[in-house]
Design a protein around this motif. Structure first.
Motif: not given
Ligand code: ZN
Ligand code: ZN
Length: 255
Positions: A66, A68, A94, A98, A224-226, A251, A253-254
């Motif tokens: 992912c 992160r 990402p 976020y 934009d975001i995951i 993305t 942000f995450s």
């Protein structure tokens, strides 16, 4: 086309600067200092770029699935170990977590309609793309049906157009979200992708339109975001069904 796009961007940013001079002083969302260059001041933009460059060089500190940032885990984060949401995606990057004022930044871009952020975000996405996925075409995650009609713009499309216009990246808009009326027309088996079946998500809201020539070997999804990764995963699954062998994602942000 590229030149016209750059000229339009220049006029828009020049008009923004001229307008800023007439307005009362406003402050940077990150450092809180007064700035003409909004919503993020020049030095905070530079800081964002510097931290991103560091992050791009330290991908081993991120979850292989992912993207992160790993805390005490190795290779795969705890969340990904507990769920198999991400199976088709071959990698996610990402740009930032976020947190804090990044939430305000995304809000300003998405709901306050600050198109001036799109070229800035594009410069950040480009930084990651040229190191991690060079030469691989982008596929934007499409907006919900009616979004452009309601809001007049789609930020991800705007970002993709900046990537294409400013950096010459190939962009394939091959995914589409289905409206509920279109979903009803499909048989149940057709409208549920594997990911959707596994997670009992809303029936297939994405469908690839065909590639004009043969599909590329690989693609990079842009969103934009995951959060859970389910949306990106459905997109990846559809792209793989269309013949693309490797699917990555960038993305902003995450969660
Ligand atoms: Zn600042
Ligand atoms: Zn993970």
């Amino acid at each position: 086309m590229g030149l016209l796009f750059k000229t339009l961007l220049f006029i828009r940013s020049a008009a923004g600067h001229a307008l800023a001079l007439l307005l009362p002083p406003q402050t940077c969302v990150s450092c809180g200092k007064e700035s003409l260059y909004l919503p993020v001041c020049i030095s905070c933009r530079e800081e964002m770029k510097a931290s991103l460059k560091e992050a791009i060089e330290a991908t081993e500190t991120r979850c292989k699935r992912c993207g992160r940032i790993l805390i005490s885990e190795k290779e795969i984060c705890l969340e990904c170990r507990e769920s198999d949401t991400i199976a088709c995606l071959d990698g996610v990057f990402p740009l930032y977590p976020y947190v804090l004022w990044k939430k305000k930044l995304l809000f300003l871009w998405k709901t306050e309609g600050l198109p001036s952020l799109s070229p800035f975000f594009a410069s950040l996405v480009y930084e990651a793309w040229k190191t991690l996925y060079p030469g691989i075409p982008l596929v934007p995650v499409p907006p919900r049906p009616g979004k452009i009609f309601r809001e007049g713009r789609d930020q991800i499309d705007e970002l993709s157009r900046c990537m294409q216009g400013l950096y010459g990246l190939p962009v394939f808009k091959v995914l589409k979200r289905l409206s509920s009326r279109q979903q009803k027309k499909l048989s149940r088996a057709e409208r549920l992708s594997r990911t959707e079946k596994r997670y009992a998500l809303k029936p297939a809201f994405l469908l690839p339109t065909s590639f004009k020539a043969s599909p590329p070997e690989a693609a990079v999804l842009v969103d934009d975001i995951i959060t859970t990764g389910a949306t990106l995963e459905i997109c990846a699954e559809l792209l793989k069904q269309a013949g693309i062998k490797r699917v990555y994602a960038i993305t902003l942000f995450s969660c």
